[in-house]
Design a protein around this motif. Structure first.
Motif, PDB file in Angstrom:
ATOM      1  N   VAL A 104      69.306 -38.610-103.586  1.00  0.00           N
ATOM      2  CA  VAL A 104      68.523 -38.821-102.364  1.00  0.00           C
ATOM      3  C   VAL A 104      69.245 -38.270-101.138  1.00  0.00           C
ATOM      4  O   VAL A 104      68.610 -37.758-100.217  1.00  0.00           O
ATOM      5  N   LEU A 105      70.577 -38.328-101.140  1.00  0.00           N
ATOM      6  CA  LEU A 105      71.321 -37.743-100.022  1.00  0.00           C
ATOM      7  C   LEU A 105      71.146 -36.228-100.003  1.00  0.00           C
ATOM      8  O   LEU A 105      70.975 -35.626 -98.936  1.00  0.00           O
ATOM      9  N   ALA A 106      71.163 -35.601-101.175  1.00  0.00           N
ATOM     10  CA  ALA A 106      70.956 -34.154-101.251  1.00  0.00           C
ATOM     11  C   ALA A 106      69.545 -33.763-100.800  1.00  0.00           C
ATOM     12  O   ALA A 106      69.336 -32.661-100.298  1.00  0.00           O
ATOM     13  N   PRO A 146      72.318 -42.416 -95.240  1.00  0.00           N
ATOM     14  CA  PRO A 146      72.768 -43.756 -95.614  1.00  0.00           C
ATOM     15  C   PRO A 146      72.722 -44.708 -94.418  1.00  0.00           C
ATOM     16  O   PRO A 146      73.124 -44.339 -93.315  1.00  0.00           O
ATOM     17  N   LEU A 147      72.211 -45.919 -94.636  1.00  0.00           N
ATOM     18  CA  LEU A 147      72.175 -46.937 -93.592  1.00  0.00           C
ATOM     19  C   LEU A 147      73.088 -48.112 -93.913  1.00  0.00           C
ATOM     20  O   LEU A 147      73.747 -48.639 -93.034  1.00  0.00           O
ATOM     21  N   TYR A 178      68.849 -46.749 -97.284  1.00  0.00           N
ATOM     22  CA  TYR A 178      68.846 -45.381 -96.755  1.00  0.00           C
ATOM     23  C   TYR A 178      67.659 -45.229 -95.811  1.00  0.00           C
ATOM     24  O   TYR A 178      66.747 -46.057 -95.804  1.00  0.00           O
ATOM     25  N   ALA A 179      67.665 -44.137 -95.057  1.00  0.00           N
ATOM     26  CA  ALA A 179      66.494 -43.753 -94.274  1.00  0.00           C
ATOM     27  C   ALA A 179      65.978 -42.436 -94.828  1.00  0.00           C
ATOM     28  O   ALA A 179      66.765 -41.548 -95.184  1.00  0.00           O
ATOM     29  N   HIS A 216      62.300 -43.876 -91.963  1.00  0.00           N
ATOM     30  CA  HIS A 216      61.844 -45.114 -92.604  1.00  0.00           C
ATOM     31  C   HIS A 216      62.920 -45.611 -93.573  1.00  0.00           C
ATOM     32  O   HIS A 216      63.400 -44.845 -94.406  1.00  0.00           O
ATOM     33  N   PRO A 217      63.271 -46.893 -93.517  1.00  0.00           N
ATOM     34  CA  PRO A 217      64.248 -47.410 -94.460  1.00  0.00           C
ATOM     35  C   PRO A 217      63.665 -47.562 -95.874  1.00  0.00           C
ATOM     36  O   PRO A 217      62.482 -47.871 -96.031  1.00  0.00           O
TER      37      PRO A 217
END
Length: 124
Positions: free
Chosen positions: A88-90, A95-96, A110-111, A116-117
């Motif tokens: 998801v980061l890629a 990151p929240l 995450y956002a 949106h979280p």
């Protein structure tokens, strides 16, 4: 007897097509344009998410605070939270709250690219 049946969750954003494609990359499924300002994601398992252009959209604040606080968030079950986090980061998530080093909490926050979280939750 229920009053209604579930149809979808709609997320406001400034770029509905790109946000729909982000979630299609996360969940799988097919993106379809419904109108100029509305896209649907038909994800596996019968889930439907919608994305609508909202003029003046502002992402919610994290954590919840003030007039622009989080109103809702999405949870996604994963088998391998470390691998899912990398993916998801890629794809563009931010990151929240990753405070799950000991694995006890079972989720990370995450956002999405529109702010949106959402949570990745260890499948139980």
């Amino acid at each position: 007897m229920p009053v209604a049946t579930y149809s979808l969750v709609a997320l406001d954003c400034s770029e509905p097509e790109s946000l729909a494609r982000f979630y299609a990359d996360v969940l799988g499924g097919k993106v379809e344009q419904y109108a100029d300002n509305w896209y649907d994601l038909y994800a596996p398992g019968g889930v439907r998410l919608a994305f609508q252009r909202a003029p003046g959209y502002r992402p919610p604040d994290w954590p919840q605070a003030g007039a622009n606080s989080q109103q809702a968030h999405l949870d996604f079950d994963v088998d391998d939270i470390e691998q899912a986090q990398e993916q998801v980061l890629a794809l563009g998530a931010t990151p929240l709250d990753l405070d799950d080093a000991d694995g006890e909490r079972g989720f990370r926050v995450y956002a999405d690219p529109a702010g949106h979280p959402f949570c990745l939750c260890r499948r139980r």
